[in-house]
Design a protein around this motif. Sequence first.
Motif, mmCIF file in Angstrom:
data_model
loop_
_atom_site.group_PDB
_atom_site.id
_atom_site.type_symbol
_atom_site.label_atom_id
_atom_site.label_comp_id
_atom_site.label_asym_id
_atom_site.label_seq_id
_atom_site.Cartn_x
_atom_site.Cartn_y
_atom_site.Cartn_z
ATOM 1 N N THR A 117 0.804 -1.217 0.000
ATOM 2 C CA THR A 117 0.000 0.000 0.000
ATOM 3 C C THR A 117 0.839 1.271 0.000
ATOM 4 O O THR A 117 0.298 2.355 -0.149
ATOM 5 C CB THR A 117 -0.954 0.056 1.218
ATOM 6 N N LYS A 118 2.171 1.138 0.164
ATOM 7 C CA LYS A 118 3.011 2.327 0.261
ATOM 8 C C LYS A 118 4.061 2.439 -0.845
ATOM 9 O O LYS A 118 4.426 3.562 -1.225
ATOM 10 C CB LYS A 118 3.749 2.324 1.616
ATOM 11 N N PRO A 120 5.705 2.815 -4.302
ATOM 12 C CA PRO A 120 5.132 3.307 -5.567
ATOM 13 C C PRO A 120 5.450 2.417 -6.783
ATOM 14 O O PRO A 120 6.319 2.727 -7.586
ATOM 15 C CB PRO A 120 5.731 4.709 -5.701
ATOM 16 N N TRP A 122 3.248 0.172 -9.888
ATOM 17 C CA TRP A 122 1.944 0.010 -10.543
ATOM 18 C C TRP A 122 2.041 -1.106 -11.556
ATOM 19 O O TRP A 122 2.980 -1.155 -12.357
ATOM 20 C CB TRP A 122 1.519 1.318 -11.215
ATOM 21 N N ASP A 141 -5.600 -2.266 1.836
ATOM 22 C CA ASP A 141 -5.669 -1.182 2.824
ATOM 23 C C ASP A 141 -6.044 -1.745 4.188
ATOM 24 O O ASP A 141 -5.486 -1.356 5.211
ATOM 25 C CB ASP A 141 -6.716 -0.141 2.401
ATOM 26 N N SER C 51 -10.215 11.698 -6.251
ATOM 27 C CA SER C 51 -10.140 10.675 -5.214
ATOM 28 C C SER C 51 -9.230 9.517 -5.644
ATOM 29 O O SER C 51 -8.796 8.721 -4.818
ATOM 30 C CB SER C 51 -11.535 10.140 -4.879
ATOM 31 N N ARG C 54 -3.019 10.035 -6.021
ATOM 32 C CA ARG C 54 -2.134 10.149 -4.867
ATOM 33 C C ARG C 54 -1.007 11.114 -5.235
ATOM 34 O O ARG C 54 -0.621 11.208 -6.412
ATOM 35 C CB ARG C 54 -1.537 8.800 -4.486
ATOM 36 N N VAL C 55 -0.472 11.808 -4.228
ATOM 37 C CA VAL C 55 0.522 12.836 -4.498
ATOM 38 C C VAL C 55 1.736 12.668 -3.598
ATOM 39 O O VAL C 55 1.601 12.382 -2.403
ATOM 40 C CB VAL C 55 -0.066 14.246 -4.235
ATOM 41 N N ALA C 56 2.909 12.839 -4.204
ATOM 42 C CA ALA C 56 4.135 12.892 -3.400
ATOM 43 C C ALA C 56 4.879 14.171 -3.759
ATOM 44 O O ALA C 56 5.022 14.512 -4.937
ATOM 45 C CB ALA C 56 5.018 11.682 -3.690
ATOM 46 N N TYR C 61 4.773 11.100 0.536
ATOM 47 C CA TYR C 61 3.318 11.223 0.398
ATOM 48 C C TYR C 61 2.830 12.485 1.099
ATOM 49 O O TYR C 61 3.249 12.777 2.226
ATOM 50 C CB TYR C 61 2.602 10.045 1.054
ATOM 51 N N LYS C 63 -0.832 15.408 1.458
ATOM 52 C CA LYS C 63 -2.247 15.657 1.201
ATOM 53 C C LYS C 63 -2.400 16.914 0.347
ATOM 54 O O LYS C 63 -1.420 17.613 0.058
ATOM 55 C CB LYS C 63 -2.977 15.848 2.545
ATOM 56 N N PRO C 79 -3.415 4.898 -6.694
ATOM 57 C CA PRO C 79 -3.042 4.045 -5.562
ATOM 58 C C PRO C 79 -2.108 2.929 -6.038
ATOM 59 O O PRO C 79 -2.308 2.380 -7.121
ATOM 60 C CB PRO C 79 -4.393 3.478 -5.088
#
Lengths: 163, 163, 83, 83
Positions: A117-118, A120, A122, A141, C51, C54-56, C61, C63, C79
């Motif tokens: 989940t962490k 990066p 894909w 999750d 939604s 995701r952003v870094a 990471y 918000k 994700p």
Amino acid sequence: MIRVQREDFDIGAEIAALTAGKRAIGGVCTFVGLVREIAGDRAISAMTLEHYPAMTAKELERIEAEARTRWPLEATLIVHRYGRLEPGDRIVLVIAASAHREAAFEACHFLIDFLKTKAPFWKREEGSEGGTWVDARAADDTATRRWTRKTERPQRKRRHAAE
Amino acid sequence: MIRVQREDFDIGAEIAALTAGKRAIGGVCTFVGLVREIAGDRAISAMTLEHYPAMTAKELERIEAEARTRWPLEATLIVHRYGRLEPGDRIVLVIAASAHREAAFEACHFLIDFLKTKAPFWKREEGSEGGTWVDARAADDTATRRWTRKTERPQRKRRHAAE
Amino acid sequence: MKILYFAWLREKAGRAEETVDVPPGVATVGALIDWLKGQGEGHKAAFADPSLVRVAVNQEYVKLDHPVRRGDEVAFFPPVTGG
Amino acid sequence: MKILYFAWLREKAGRAEETVDVPPGVATVGALIDWLKGQGEGHKAAFADPSLVRVAVNQEYVKLDHPVRRGDEVAFFPPVTGG
């Protein structure tokens, strides 16, 4: 130790190198993820793993460091591949070694749950109808939230008591 | 599959042979037990594992069959050594392979927990002051009881929900 | 500011990376996304459902309210699905 | 009836196995242990603390009230410590 690479890895050689000479190790728990030929109800002919190199290394190191604060570990290793893979190919290797088997199991499980989940990466799956980016699984999750320290589960206490 | 042998085993080769051609496997969890150089506060120079051959095979097969009724497993293997071993030597190998990682982790953990309290092996440790039969650990009984079906733990439900 | 796109965001945006000069008012990740959406159809499609994004910032990471500054590396991606 | 001893029970009993002819009244594991204790000092030492002794009849774990019959293989050993 963490490694991100295109090449395959040799599980036995990795475990041997990681544990060599560390005579305090009593248990080694290893997880290997493989490419399945079926995803949901769709046949997969290949998969391509994309990643964000600068961030991948940082995240994997962070996850590994976190595991080492939580359990008394003698050695840990994460190896994750990227690029094109086919069904049956190895994707990821996680190893956790400790004096005691409970710590080895828990840390290994934690590492792969967090990685899922962490880190990066894909996955893009190729089937007969073209390519599709894999959707994240809500179950992953949920698996990661299990390890949240604030909501201490009765199970976690029980397991530690068993050590 | 179960095997009881004097010889060492090659972890990578065992995983490769066990999973070859099984393209439904997504996760392989492996546990390896090693001889530690310290037991409690005593230095160990070697260990001898005695067993009850006719019963060992039966018990390991029973434990493996039980795991396969509890989780959807594509492949399982238990290899346990006997005879004289030194610190750093491999003692036991447990592999559980499934489509999903949770089943692989849980089954592998179950197999080693049960093996530790059910399989008729006995360790005799040699140190500078002679040999000593290892005492059974209460923690191992506790670990095995975790898997008792009657006292369904909240944790077990939560884990299955995460699959 | 260096912007990176991964996976289907990269495909929708039509680029893996770009270097942009944002107006002074664009000071957070959220504001940056709003500004990028105005930069073309691909960008608009990439950020159609925030939604899923995701952003870094500088490989960490963050918000939507996280600040962005000149010189930052800002990455957008779905994700993660490794392991 | 074939009796097997393992680990420190073997060392205390001074033998790994023996074949015994038990009297007709010895019909359970518990009765067998009581009878064996009368067979010599080694046997007595092996069974000194019954709480440390595990029993298998024909390679299956059993309790003290389990029946024993002519032709059975009865094994005595301490709690297991493999893995």
